[in-house]
Design an enzyme around this catalytic site. Structure first.
Site, PDB file in Angstrom:
ATOM      1  N   PHE A  17       0.721  -1.104  -0.024  1.00 42.74           N
ATOM      2  CA  PHE A  17       0.058  -0.116  -0.034  1.00 42.74           C
ATOM      3  C   PHE A  17       0.828   1.719   0.383  1.00 42.74           C
ATOM      4  CE2 PHE A  17      -2.144   2.517   3.555  1.00 42.74           C
ATOM      5  CZ  PHE A  17      -2.405   3.909   2.196  1.00 42.74           C
ATOM      6  N   ILE A  18       1.465   1.233   0.840  1.00 45.19           N
ATOM      7  CA  ILE A  18       2.343   2.935   1.155  1.00 45.19           C
ATOM      8  C   ILE A  18       3.580   2.896   0.868  1.00 45.19           C
ATOM      9  CG2 ILE A  18       3.552   4.745   2.480  1.00 45.19           C
ATOM     10  CD1 ILE A  18       2.092   3.455   4.927  1.00 45.19           C
ATOM     11  N   ALA A  88       8.716  -3.202   3.321  1.00 46.89           N
ATOM     12  CA  ALA A  88       8.566  -4.292   3.638  1.00 46.89           C
ATOM     13  C   ALA A  88       8.097  -4.656   4.769  1.00 46.89           C
ATOM     14  CB  ALA A  88       9.924  -5.408   3.030  1.00 46.89           C
ATOM     15  N   THR A 138       6.199   3.186  12.567  1.00 45.12           N
ATOM     16  CA  THR A 138       4.659   3.376  12.798  1.00 45.12           C
ATOM     17  C   THR A 138       4.797   3.518  14.443  1.00 45.12           C
ATOM     18  OG1 THR A 138       2.675   1.891  13.955  1.00 45.12           O
ATOM     19  CG2 THR A 138       4.636   0.987  13.604  1.00 45.12           C
ATOM     20  N   ASP A 139       3.890   5.012  14.572  1.00 41.26           N
ATOM     21  CA  ASP A 139       3.548   5.125  15.917  1.00 41.26           C
ATOM     22  C   ASP A 139       3.155   4.464  16.842  1.00 41.26           C
ATOM     23  OD1 ASP A 139       0.951   5.305  14.851  1.00 41.26           O
ATOM     24  OD2 ASP A 139       0.122   6.687  15.576  1.00 41.26           O
ATOM     25  N   GLU A 140       2.403   2.824  17.095  1.00 41.10           N
ATOM     26  CA  GLU A 140       2.503   2.084  17.306  1.00 41.10           C
ATOM     27  C   GLU A 140       3.373   1.880  17.883  1.00 41.10           C
ATOM     28  OE1 GLU A 140      -0.004  -0.952  16.392  1.00 41.10           O
ATOM     29  OE2 GLU A 140      -1.096   0.204  14.253  1.00 41.10           O
ATOM     30  N   SER A 165       3.601  -4.220  16.432  1.00 37.59           N
ATOM     31  CA  SER A 165       4.082  -2.942  17.120  1.00 37.59           C
ATOM     32  C   SER A 165       5.323  -3.684  18.102  1.00 37.59           C
ATOM     33  CB  SER A 165       3.416  -2.119  18.018  1.00 37.59           C
ATOM     34  OG  SER A 165       2.701  -3.033  19.513  1.00 37.59           O
ATOM     35  N   ASN A 193      -1.629   6.180  11.564  1.00 42.02           N
ATOM     36  CA  ASN A 193      -2.366   5.595   9.804  1.00 42.02           C
ATOM     37  C   ASN A 193      -2.500   6.513   9.245  1.00 42.02           C
ATOM     38  OD1 ASN A 193      -2.590   3.989  12.412  1.00 42.02           O
ATOM     39  ND2 ASN A 193      -5.006   3.541  11.910  1.00 42.02           N
ATOM     40  N   LEU A 204      -9.151  -0.647   8.129  1.00 37.39           N
ATOM     41  CA  LEU A 204     -10.521  -0.147   8.541  1.00 37.39           C
ATOM     42  C   LEU A 204     -11.240   0.144   6.800  1.00 37.39           C
ATOM     43  CD1 LEU A 204     -12.853   0.423  10.303  1.00 37.39           C
ATOM     44  CD2 LEU A 204     -12.356   2.330  10.845  1.00 37.39           C
TER      45      LEU A 204
END
Length: 362
Positions: A17-18, A88, A138-140, A165, A193, A204
């Site tokens: 996706f990204i 990846a 990620t922020d997670e 995470s 996100n 989502l």
């Protein structure tokens, strides 16, 4: 602020996706450079996402695994790569709860393999004048915030709460260690996100769009009050571009969208857009269905991006409302992209996850 644009990129996970959005963004803004994509084409990697780049002389696709160190070293040498942009990853929290081994193998072992390859070629071999290993995270990794807590900064202590995470946190630490121990020129970005075109429909927003088109319920965990900061994928690509051009080796930069929304609020906004674009005789929000919350579900993420703004001039260009409408419009127009994705494996996984299958007609 001095900047230098990378000329020859290796993009891992470029069919995801990204990664795919970054490839298109980079090629549109830097024609004449070189972009090599390395992707294993696992379930979320889709070669069709790169169709617009295929055939361009500055683009090359390589089907391979980031854990294949010899392959990565060969690509770095033969393509004289000066910048590795590492997207990846196994990235879906729900799948990490169901099967964490794949997340450790790809996110930890895979990242370490890339770092070893980069070190072997760029530090022990004939290195280019400038090199950069950019790790997309990620922020997670920062854990969960309460409603009144300040947003995550680059110095927020790590406190991951899911296998996903935790695996990303481990990979972040490895990247940082290779800079401080070996002198590899690395940067890390931790994003909020993402949403936008080419996102696999387990997430989502695309899940809800496709369920509405198929007349299925919209599954929302718990009471829908979990809050996320939403970042349009093109704004994310812009932030990475700024870091590649002007970010300082060894530094971490947060990239956010400045759009905190509860999950229920996101889905309600999406339903309102669908009411306008694809009216169904009754409000689409009637399809909202609350399902059992997932284990360890973080309550809130929020990104403080002031470091990136101050150092490199970053600012998100799209409001969440405009970005969400554009995303819905894209999925409505691109059935040719998403229909082939709805495979038996995906349907089976959704069925296990929600204890019913929202994509299969009763």
């Amino acid at each position: 602020m001095s900047t230098a644009t990378p000329e020859r990129l290796l993009v891992t996970g470029g069919a995801g996706f990204i990664g795919a959005n970054f490839v298109h963004y980079w090629l549109s803004r830097h024609p004449g450079g070189r972009v090599v994509v390395l992707d294993a084409l696992t379930y979320a990697g889709n070669r069709a996402s790169l169709a617009a780049a295929e055939g361009r002389p500055e683009f090359r696709f390589v089907h391979g695994d980031i854990r294949d160190q010899a392959l990565v070293e060969t690509l770095l040498r033969e393509e004289t790569i000066d910048t590795l942009v590492h997207f990846a990853a196994e990235s879906h929290v729900d799948r990490s709860i169901e099967g964490p081994d794949a997340f450790v193998n790809t996110n930890v072992v895979g990242t370490h393999s890339l770092l070893k390859a980069a070190r072997a070629v760029w530090l022990a071999g004939a290195a280019p004048a400038r090199h950069r290993f950019h790790h997309v995270s990620t922020d997670e990794v920062y854990g969960s915030l309460d409603a009144d807590d300040p947003a995550f900064t680059e110095t927020t202590p790590y406190a991951p709460n899911s296998p996903y995470s935790a695996s990303k946190a481990a990979s972040d630490h490895l990247v940082r260690a290779y800079h401080h121990t070996y002198g590899l020129e690395t940067t890390i970005s931790n994003c909020s996100n993402n949403y936008g075109p080419y996102q696999f429909p387990e997430k989502l927003i695309p899940l809800c769009i496709l369920n509405l088109l198929d007349g299925k319920p919209l599954p929302i965990y718990g009471d829908g009050s979990n809050v996320r900061d939403w970042l349009h994928v093109e704004d994310h690509c812009r932030g990475i571009e700024l870091i590649l051009q002007g970010g300082q080796p060894g530094e971490t930069y947060n990239i956010g969208g400045g759009a905190e929304r509860a999950n229920l609020q996101v889905v309600e906004s999406l339903c309102a857009i669908m009411d306008a674009l694809r009216p169904a005789g009754a409000p689409h929000a009637r399809a909202i269905t609350f399902v059992k919350d997932r284990p360890g579900h973080d309550r809130r993420y929020a990104i403080d991006e002031r470091k990136l703004r101050a150092a490199l001039g970053y600012a998100p260009a799209r409001s969440f409302e405009d970005g969400l409408r554009d995303t819905v419009t894209w999925y409505l127009a691109r059935q040719d992209w998403w229909k082939p994705i709805l495979s038996g494996e995906y349907r089976e996984w959704v069925g296990r996850q929600y204890a019913w299958n929202p994509l299969v007609a009763e």
